[in-house]
Structure formats: C-alpha cells, structure tokens
Design an enzyme around this catalytic site. Sequence first.
Site, PDB file in Angstrom:
ATOM      1  N   HIS A 121      -3.496  -2.609  -0.598  1.00 43.07           N
ATOM      2  CA  HIS A 121      -4.545  -2.901   0.362  1.00 43.07           C
ATOM      3  C   HIS A 121      -5.885  -3.073  -0.007  1.00 43.07           C
ATOM      4  O   HIS A 121      -6.318  -2.779  -0.855  1.00 43.07           O
ATOM      5  CB  HIS A 121      -4.442  -1.407   1.510  1.00 43.07           C
ATOM      6  CG  HIS A 121      -4.995  -1.981   2.660  1.00 43.07           C
ATOM      7  ND1 HIS A 121      -6.554  -1.528   2.974  1.00 43.07           N
ATOM      8  CD2 HIS A 121      -4.651  -1.913   3.917  1.00 43.07           C
ATOM      9  CE1 HIS A 121      -6.676  -1.695   4.282  1.00 43.07           C
ATOM     10  NE2 HIS A 121      -5.689  -2.060   4.891  1.00 43.07           N
ATOM     11  N   ASP A 198      -3.375   6.003  -3.092  1.00 43.53           N
ATOM     12  CA  ASP A 198      -3.726   5.621  -1.559  1.00 43.53           C
ATOM     13  C   ASP A 198      -2.253   6.147  -0.877  1.00 43.53           C
ATOM     14  O   ASP A 198      -1.550   5.453  -0.934  1.00 43.53           O
ATOM     15  CB  ASP A 198      -3.889   4.201  -1.475  1.00 43.53           C
ATOM     16  CG  ASP A 198      -3.919   3.769  -0.139  1.00 43.53           C
ATOM     17  OD1 ASP A 198      -3.664   4.539   0.766  1.00 43.53           O
ATOM     18  OD2 ASP A 198      -4.376   2.423   0.153  1.00 43.53           O
ATOM     19  N   GLN A 201      -0.132   5.218   3.906  1.00 49.55           N
ATOM     20  CA  GLN A 201       1.254   5.108   4.253  1.00 49.55           C
ATOM     21  C   GLN A 201       2.284   6.094   3.743  1.00 49.55           C
ATOM     22  O   GLN A 201       3.485   5.881   4.506  1.00 49.55           O
ATOM     23  CB  GLN A 201       1.574   3.698   4.065  1.00 49.55           C
ATOM     24  CG  GLN A 201       0.793   2.452   4.443  1.00 49.55           C
ATOM     25  CD  GLN A 201       0.795   2.135   6.006  1.00 49.55           C
ATOM     26  OE1 GLN A 201       1.821   2.670   6.790  1.00 49.55           O
ATOM     27  NE2 GLN A 201      -0.184   1.751   6.532  1.00 49.55           N
ATOM     28  N   LYS A 224      -3.039   7.453  11.220  1.00 47.67           N
ATOM     29  CA  LYS A 224      -1.720   6.653  10.846  1.00 47.67           C
ATOM     30  C   LYS A 224      -0.628   8.126  10.995  1.00 47.67           C
ATOM     31  O   LYS A 224       0.569   7.892  10.868  1.00 47.67           O
ATOM     32  CB  LYS A 224      -1.509   6.212   9.469  1.00 47.67           C
ATOM     33  CG  LYS A 224      -2.371   4.831   9.436  1.00 47.67           C
ATOM     34  CD  LYS A 224      -2.282   4.336   8.094  1.00 47.67           C
ATOM     35  CE  LYS A 224      -3.339   3.086   8.034  1.00 47.67           C
ATOM     36  NZ  LYS A 224      -2.972   1.833   8.835  1.00 47.67           N
ATOM     37  N   CYS A 361      -4.129  -6.987   5.783  1.00 49.54           N
ATOM     38  CA  CYS A 361      -5.265  -6.578   4.705  1.00 49.54           C
ATOM     39  C   CYS A 361      -4.566  -6.410   3.222  1.00 49.54           C
ATOM     40  O   CYS A 361      -4.938  -5.522   2.398  1.00 49.54           O
ATOM     41  CB  CYS A 361      -5.773  -5.191   4.847  1.00 49.54           C
ATOM     42  SG  CYS A 361      -6.831  -5.114   6.492  1.00 49.54           S
TER      43      CYS A 361
END
Length: 406
Positions: A121, A198, A201, A224, A361
Amino acid sequence: MNIQDIRSFFPILDQEVNGKPLVYLDSAATSQKPVQVIEAVDRYYREYNSNVHRGVHTLGTMATDGYEGAREKVRKFINASSMQEVIFTRGTTTALNMVASSYGLDNLSQGDEIVISYMEHHANIIPWQQVAKKTGATLKYLPLTEDGSITIENVESTISDKTKIVSIMMVSNVLGAINPIKEITEIAHRNGAVMVVDAAQAAPHMKIDVQALDCDFLALSGHKMCGPTGIGALYGKKQHLEKMEPIETGGEMIDFVGLYESSWKELPWKFEAGTPIIAGAIGLGAAIDFLEEIGLDNIEKHEHELAQYAMDRMLEIEGLTIYGPKKRAGLVTFNIADVHPHDVATVLDAEGIAVRAGHHCAQPLMKWLEVSATARASFYLYNTKEEIDKLVEGLINTKEYFGNGF
C-alpha cells in the site's frame, strides 16, 4: 452465532441503496460498525466525556480507565508482552510514518537497504521513499511470482547484510495474498534487519501473535476491524521504542519541561502528544470485544469460504480476470474485458452493490499487473453467499449493458 444474528448487529446493512437492498462488499476499505461499538462511543460522550490522565475527578478517572482499558485489549488482541509496547495512533498510515521517521531516519545511512514489496500500500511505500532520500539508503523491492505471491527463495535472494529494515504487508489489499511474515522476519533478523509489518488487512480477519511472529513493529487500523475511523495502533518492541525519539511533542507526553530542555514520559505515553483519540480508543476496545466474541478463527474460515465461492462463481463469467493467488484472504480483485472498473462499480451501485474501483492505493502493483485500475469485492463477517450471487448477477448485467454479452 449464525450469520443472521451477526448481521443484526449492523444497523447500516438494513437499508436500501438506489431502491435495492444494500450489498456491502467494500470492507477492505472500511468495515461497518456493530451497535456495540456505536453505543460504546455514544456512552463515552453522553456519560463520562472528559480528558484522560490529568484529572482526579470522577469523569476523568472513568475516561482514563476506558482509554487505558482499550490499550490492554489491543495488547491481548495481538499478544504484546506489555502495554508499554502499544501506542495509539490515527491508524496504520500514521503508525508506519512514525516508524519511518523516528526509527528509520536515526538508524539508516548511505549504503543501507530498505526492503519492501511491489504489493505494498502507498502507506508502506512513500514513508520509506522519504527515508531513503534523506539518509542515502537504497530502496529495494521483493519480486513477486506470476500469481503475485512472495516466496522464501525471493526473500532470501533480496535481503542482504546491507538490509536494515524490511517492511511488508501481512495481507495484500489487492491480491488477497497472505504473506509468510514469520519466515520473512527470521530472514530479516538473520541479516541484522528489523521487521515492520503492515497488518491493516490482517488484524480484522485472523489471529495475530506478535511474539510468535517476532516482528519488531506492527501497525493496524481500527476502522477496518469494526472500530471507529481515526484510531489505530502501533506495536513496537520495547527495546526499540525506548531508544526512539517522539515525532510529535507538546502536552501529555512530557515528564518535565524547562526553559531550554525537556524530558519525556515513559512508554507508551511519550509517543502520544496532546489530547488522545479517547472515544476512538474506547470504540476500538468495544470492536475487539465484539470480534473476539465471534472468534477470529470463525471469521477467517467464513471469509475463506466466501472468497472461494466468489472466485468459482465469477470465473463463470467470460472475459473476467481475477488477480492474485488461489489461496487468499476474503477479497477478489478483478477486471472485465473492455469495461473500465469505474464503470463496473457504477453499474453495480445502481443495483445497491458497493464495491471499490481504482488503484487501491497500490499504483506500483497496478503497474506490475499491467493495468491502470481494477475492481475489488471484499468480504467480512457479515457477508453471505447470497450477496455474492447478487454480485455475479450484477456483473453479468454490467457486461450486457456495455455490449459484452454472450
């Protein structure tokens, strides 16, 4: 708890969009919020709205207990060893920028390497580009296999003894690929590099154990994972955080302020300048309670079933391409031949179906895929196979609308 029971907690799902029942397939962008989270935030503002840490009155104590209680919930959720290793941020983007600016700028120099992947991302690309420019370090990209996966062989051949930072997403927001973070971390550490993850997700959809992963930093976003917008968290090993300088200064994060010198509070508060995101943290704590009641294992299993069902159904449509590996998290990114993704999303919206279209993104990944944009349907704990059937019907109608019928 069955799927209808779960859906009953999400009031936004019980509505029509453009005269059709809402089919929300955009949870990778932001998830919907259950009443438990909405009520927790509302209760804070109605019953004990106050600033934290500073006051000794009753409302201040209640707010502090709610805020720090949420930190403990995050700690347990990711199995950090101490609350001192959990810093509240505005989200994953802020957390990754914090690591890049506070750790990266102070620990990199000319000739050092930063390793990321083509699937990252923008929030996990641009901060490292900036660090590389300012320090003279080299930014290197992990190559991907034909289906968009990261292999251990490619990790081994890319990371070197010059590598100081490796920063990789745990789950791709475009490809759905689930990356081997534990193995990548082992290789990074073997070469003397720190591992940044990261987890934007990943955190909403699967169990995360930072001690088992042995990563040095991990970032997540509340919005999220059924929580409010504008709240997230950074996990960092205490040994790193103690040496890092805060990138924001002011009230709350100080120990002592003199005319010409100041000193910082202990972890984690030295990284939380000013009035923090109190309501957001309390809402995130309520979201974690909700997710753990459902069970992360149950959520992951449900999403994998939906993703497999969606791919099987969607591949029945001639001219439709799906991107990413077969084994994936709960999303499907795709294109229909000769139909722009924005047109796909517009036609689906007319049917009450919400999907995402664009570069997500992830422009370097779009270039790697040799496309300008894609459409994406992403699933969460409240989605059903019946909604996927509506998606497929909508995609068939889209083809017919643009003259690409059978």
